[in-house]
Design a protein around this motif. Sequence first.
Motif, PDB file in Angstrom:
ATOM      1  N   HIS A 133       0.766  -1.176  -0.245  1.00  0.00           N
ATOM      2  CA  HIS A 133      -0.145   0.170  -0.176  1.00  0.00           C
ATOM      3  C   HIS A 133       0.727   1.188  -0.094  1.00  0.00           C
ATOM      4  CE1 HIS A 133      -3.176   2.930   0.945  1.00  0.00           C
ATOM      5  NE2 HIS A 133      -2.537   3.177   2.014  1.00  0.00           N
ATOM      6  N   LEU A 134       1.816   1.321   0.895  1.00  0.00           N
ATOM      7  CA  LEU A 134       2.742   2.568   0.959  1.00  0.00           C
ATOM      8  C   LEU A 134       3.595   2.740  -0.404  1.00  0.00           C
ATOM      9  CD1 LEU A 134       3.776   2.107   4.534  1.00  0.00           C
ATOM     10  CD2 LEU A 134       2.326   3.911   3.807  1.00  0.00           C
ATOM     11  N   THR A 135       4.126   1.816  -0.854  1.00  0.00           N
ATOM     12  CA  THR A 135       4.808   1.693  -2.183  1.00  0.00           C
ATOM     13  C   THR A 135       4.022   2.241  -3.253  1.00  0.00           C
ATOM     14  OG1 THR A 135       4.628  -0.692  -2.292  1.00  0.00           O
ATOM     15  CG2 THR A 135       6.697   0.135  -1.521  1.00  0.00           C
ATOM     16  N   SER A 136       2.763   1.768  -3.347  1.00  0.00           N
ATOM     17  CA  SER A 136       1.758   2.232  -4.429  1.00  0.00           C
ATOM     18  C   SER A 136       1.455   3.591  -4.382  1.00  0.00           C
ATOM     19  CB  SER A 136       0.307   1.508  -4.211  1.00  0.00           C
ATOM     20  OG  SER A 136      -0.442   1.809  -3.228  1.00  0.00           O
ATOM     21  N   LEU A 137       1.679   4.375  -2.872  1.00  0.00           N
ATOM     22  CA  LEU A 137       1.460   5.693  -3.026  1.00  0.00           C
ATOM     23  C   LEU A 137       2.502   6.408  -3.393  1.00  0.00           C
ATOM     24  CD1 LEU A 137      -0.514   5.682   0.524  1.00  0.00           C
ATOM     25  CD2 LEU A 137      -1.565   5.927  -1.858  1.00  0.00           C
ATOM     26  N   GLY A 138       3.948   5.824  -3.676  1.00  0.00           N
ATOM     27  CA  GLY A 138       5.025   6.403  -3.865  1.00  0.00           C
ATOM     28  C   GLY A 138       5.914   6.433  -2.897  1.00  0.00           C
ATOM     29  N   GLU A 140       9.250   5.428  -0.687  1.00  0.00           N
ATOM     30  CA  GLU A 140      10.369   4.783  -0.957  1.00  0.00           C
ATOM     31  C   GLU A 140      11.195   4.729   0.156  1.00  0.00           C
ATOM     32  OE1 GLU A 140      12.603   6.583  -4.055  1.00  0.00           O
ATOM     33  OE2 GLU A 140      10.830   6.160  -5.473  1.00  0.00           O
ATOM     34  N   ARG A 141      10.933   5.277   1.492  1.00  0.00           N
ATOM     35  CA  ARG A 141      11.665   5.361   2.538  1.00  0.00           C
ATOM     36  C   ARG A 141      10.655   4.996   3.667  1.00  0.00           C
ATOM     37  NH1 ARG A 141      16.600   7.448   2.728  1.00  0.00           N
ATOM     38  NH2 ARG A 141      16.383   8.167   4.938  1.00  0.00           N
ATOM     39  N   ILE A 142      10.354   3.703   3.935  1.00  0.00           N
ATOM     40  CA  ILE A 142       9.236   3.129   4.588  1.00  0.00           C
ATOM     41  C   ILE A 142      10.152   2.766   6.044  1.00  0.00           C
ATOM     42  CG2 ILE A 142       7.712   1.297   4.962  1.00  0.00           C
ATOM     43  CD1 ILE A 142       7.395   1.485   1.686  1.00  0.00           C
ATOM     44  N   GLY A 143       9.500   3.088   7.233  1.00  0.00           N
ATOM     45  CA  GLY A 143      10.060   2.592   8.388  1.00  0.00           C
ATOM     46  C   GLY A 143       8.875   1.638   9.115  1.00  0.00           C
ATOM     47  N   ALA A 167      11.168  -7.646  -2.186  1.00  0.00           N
ATOM     48  CA  ALA A 167      10.254  -7.940  -3.563  1.00  0.00           C
ATOM     49  C   ALA A 167      10.118  -6.785  -4.088  1.00  0.00           C
ATOM     50  CB  ALA A 167       9.088  -8.521  -2.626  1.00  0.00           C
ATOM     51  N   SER A 168      10.428  -5.610  -3.597  1.00  0.00           N
ATOM     52  CA  SER A 168      10.080  -4.396  -4.264  1.00  0.00           C
ATOM     53  C   SER A 168      11.553  -3.843  -4.727  1.00  0.00           C
ATOM     54  CB  SER A 168       9.215  -3.227  -3.737  1.00  0.00           C
ATOM     55  OG  SER A 168       9.821  -3.032  -2.450  1.00  0.00           O
ATOM     56  N   ASN A 169      12.560  -4.529  -4.983  1.00  0.00           N
ATOM     57  CA  ASN A 169      14.118  -4.344  -5.034  1.00  0.00           C
ATOM     58  C   ASN A 169      14.570  -3.311  -4.323  1.00  0.00           C
ATOM     59  OD1 ASN A 169      13.669  -5.869  -7.377  1.00  0.00           O
ATOM     60  ND2 ASN A 169      12.675  -4.244  -8.412  1.00  0.00           N
ATOM     61  N   LEU A 195      10.871  10.045  11.590  1.00  0.00           N
ATOM     62  CA  LEU A 195      10.489  11.158  10.989  1.00  0.00           C
ATOM     63  C   LEU A 195      12.044  12.043  10.651  1.00  0.00           C
ATOM     64  CD1 LEU A 195       6.935  11.938  12.094  1.00  0.00           C
ATOM     65  CD2 LEU A 195       7.750  11.055   9.824  1.00  0.00           C
ATOM     66  N   ASP A 196      12.595  11.751  11.774  1.00  0.00           N
ATOM     67  CA  ASP A 196      13.773  12.760  11.705  1.00  0.00           C
ATOM     68  C   ASP A 196      15.123  12.122  10.672  1.00  0.00           C
ATOM     69  OD1 ASP A 196      12.828  14.495  13.533  1.00  0.00           O
ATOM     70  OD2 ASP A 196      13.911  13.636  15.149  1.00  0.00           O
ATOM     71  N   ARG A 197      14.740  10.873  10.527  1.00  0.00           N
ATOM     72  CA  ARG A 197      15.660  10.190   9.514  1.00  0.00           C
ATOM     73  C   ARG A 197      15.032  10.258   8.051  1.00  0.00           C
ATOM     74  NH1 ARG A 197      16.055   5.345  13.338  1.00  0.00           N
ATOM     75  NH2 ARG A 197      16.950   6.283  15.047  1.00  0.00           N
ATOM     76  N   GLY A 198      14.195  11.062   8.028  1.00  0.00           N
ATOM     77  CA  GLY A 198      13.500  11.191   6.468  1.00  0.00           C
ATOM     78  C   GLY A 198      12.722   9.983   6.026  1.00  0.00           C
ATOM     79  N   ILE A 199      11.998   9.315   6.854  1.00  0.00           N
ATOM     80  CA  ILE A 199      11.146   8.372   6.691  1.00  0.00           C
ATOM     81  C   ILE A 199       9.803   8.951   6.311  1.00  0.00           C
ATOM     82  CG2 ILE A 199       9.649   6.419   7.617  1.00  0.00           C
ATOM     83  CD1 ILE A 199      12.561   5.637   7.188  1.00  0.00           C
ATOM     84  N   THR A 200       9.071   8.608   5.106  1.00  0.00           N
ATOM     85  CA  THR A 200       7.808   9.221   4.748  1.00  0.00           C
ATOM     86  C   THR A 200       6.644   8.405   5.150  1.00  0.00           C
ATOM     87  OG1 THR A 200       8.126   8.413   2.656  1.00  0.00           O
ATOM     88  CG2 THR A 200       9.284  10.440   3.016  1.00  0.00           C
ATOM     89  N   GLY A 201       6.798   6.898   5.216  1.00  0.00           N
ATOM     90  CA  GLY A 201       5.768   6.006   5.440  1.00  0.00           C
ATOM     91  C   GLY A 201       5.929   5.193   6.672  1.00  0.00           C
TER      92      GLY A 201
END
Length: 203
Positions: A133-138, A140-143, A167-169, A195-201
């Motif tokens: 779901h998070l990757t489909s929203l764009g 790339e930096r998932i925590g 799986a998502s390379n 969030l401080d490390r730039g995570i977006t999701g």
Amino acid sequence: DVLGYERPTQLRGERARLVGLVLPELQNPIFPAFAEVIGGALAQQGLTPVLCTQTKGGVSEADYVELLLQQQVSGVVFAGGGLFAQADAPHDHYRLLAERNIPVVLVNASIPDLGFPCIACDDAVAVEQSWRHLTSLGHERIGLVLGPSDHIPSRRKLTAAREAAQASNGTLPDAHVERAMFSLEGGQAAATRLLDRGITGII
């Protein structure tokens, strides 16, 4: 009986129609929800739930097991974050229940060598769906925010997240994983660090 002495438990005969429901706390709304559903289901079967809630510095899970055994309970349900969910925690009181042939059900995590039935979410599928779901929203930096390192459901989630990243390379760097106690404050602190490390999701 005349003098008011308590009869030894092994002479009482048939078990009471009581079932212990052991919860780690009632602050988290998931646990009162568990209590409501499980308690209702037990009552429909003609059983009476006995609610045992752990408190900091109060009655421990092992103490509750001893009290429940004294009450000749017909079974015990452990829901949520009991010691059974921690690989490195003492499990002697669960073995005691197994030795006495008391039916036990664990919610969320199992103890492999005792063979108790376990009801749990499919953590791997949940993480995989969340990641997709998070990757489909764009993103790339998932925590990932998890419980302590010996918490078994958290271990399952970490394994699944690493597989989803591959799986998502991509990869899941250690810096994208935070651990916290299960509380609002713990979750907030862990999320802030990510969030401080730039995570977006965050999962």
